[in-house]
Design a protein around this motif. Sequence first.
Motif, PDB file in Angstrom:
ATOM      1  N   UNK A  53       0.808  -1.238   0.145  1.00 10.65           N
ATOM      2  CA  UNK A  53       0.180   0.065  -0.195  1.00 10.65           C
ATOM      3  C   UNK A  53       0.781   1.190  -0.124  1.00 10.65           C
ATOM      4  N   UNK A  54       1.983   1.146   0.728  1.00 13.51           N
ATOM      5  CA  UNK A  54       2.675   2.487   0.865  1.00 13.51           C
ATOM      6  C   UNK A  54       3.611   2.541  -0.510  1.00 13.51           C
ATOM      7  N   UNK A  55       3.763   1.736  -0.975  1.00  9.66           N
ATOM      8  CA  UNK A  55       4.735   1.617  -2.406  1.00  9.66           C
ATOM      9  C   UNK A  55       3.696   2.284  -3.527  1.00  9.66           C
ATOM     10  N   UNK A  56       2.509   1.819  -3.338  1.00  6.11           N
ATOM     11  CA  UNK A  56       1.489   2.353  -4.363  1.00  6.11           C
ATOM     12  C   UNK A  56       1.273   3.951  -4.009  1.00  6.11           C
ATOM     13  N   UNK A  57       1.009   4.127  -2.884  1.00  4.21           N
ATOM     14  CA  UNK A  57       0.994   5.695  -2.565  1.00  4.21           C
ATOM     15  C   UNK A  57       2.038   6.516  -3.079  1.00  4.21           C
ATOM     16  N   UNK A  58       3.175   5.917  -2.690  1.00  4.14           N
ATOM     17  CA  UNK A  58       4.530   6.765  -3.125  1.00  4.14           C
ATOM     18  C   UNK A  58       4.503   6.889  -4.595  1.00  4.14           C
ATOM     19  N   UNK A  59       4.089   5.805  -5.075  1.00  5.70           N
ATOM     20  CA  UNK A  59       4.413   5.729  -6.845  1.00  5.70           C
ATOM     21  C   UNK A  59       3.196   6.790  -7.190  1.00  5.70           C
TER      22      UNK A  59
END
Length: 90
Positions: A53-59
Amino acid sequence: MPYVERVTKAGNTIEIERYFTSRYKKKGISRGDKVKPTKEEQEKVNTRQAERKLRILINANYGYGDYHLVLDYIRRKGERTERRSRCGRT
């Protein structure tokens, strides 16, 4: 053997996740018995999902050329308690 594919588009990245499931689009399959995973297993699952979820949010929100700025100050030993006592707070 059915594989399920999850495609996530976030910013300039496309994340493709393929995973196996034996229950996909089969008729007559009833729910299995309720089995609680152990705490360690559940913690690993939760950590993996949080990272995703964090990776998607940052990207999705940041791209090439964006700035990363961290504002902080140097705290000396005991400085926080001194300031509070000067202001009259406890």
